[in-house]
Design a protein around this motif. Structure first.
Motif: not given
Length: 160
Positions: A51-77
């Motif tokens: 599961q860790q190996a699979y998650l690493q492969s999934q996270l790696k692609e996600y880490f390179v995305q440019d996620i605007p801070l405002e978008e990320a923070a808006s999800k925390i309520n």
């Protein structure tokens, strides 16, 4: 290209996205930092090595995305998770400088942190507490900010 989110809970994802957004605030995230974060967060979010190996492969692609801070923070309520996101973000930007000549918190990081505090809209007393806790954690955290963040995030999520 449509990158699917890694198989972690929405709460874990929201906190991870805010921390990643702050890590990218100055447009610099070294490959070694990515590798360490992949390892630590996969260990945090999965117990089985496969599961860790699979998650690493999934996270790696996600880490390179440019996620605007405002978008990320808006999800925390949730107020507690807002405070945790603020504390972890403060730790990330205060962990190190890009060069020995640079201040620990550069202008881009400072601006991003100000936007985050504005968006989370927490009372000043909670902001100060989060910053004090982050400063204390940095003082006893040693050199590996990713390990420190992962353990604190794990402890927070285990309490819920």
């Amino acid at each position: 290209m449509n990158i699917q989110p890694p198989p972690i809970s929405p709460r874990q994802m929201n906190l991870l996205r805010v921390v990643l957004s702050m890590a990218w605030a100055d447009d610099t995230l070294e490959q070694k930092e990515v590798e360490v974060m992949l390892t630590r967060f996969s260990q945090l979010f999965a117990s089985d090595p496969d599961q860790q190996a699979y998650l690493q492969s999934q996270l790696k692609e996600y880490f390179v995305q440019d996620i605007p801070l405002e978008e990320a923070a808006s999800k925390i309520n949730n107020e507690n998770e807002k405070e945790l996101a603020l504390r972890l973000s403060y730790e990330v930007i205060n962990a190190s400088a890009r060069t020995p000549e640079e201040a620990k918190v550069n202008q881009a990081e400072s601006d991003a942190y100000k936007r985050l505090t504005d968006q989370l809209n927490l009372p000043e007393a909670i902001v100060k507490r989060a910053e004090q806790e982050a400063t204390a954690a940095l003082g006893k955290g040693g050199d590996n900010i990713v390990d420190m963040l992962a353990y604190q995030l794990r402890d927070h999520l285990a309490m819920k």
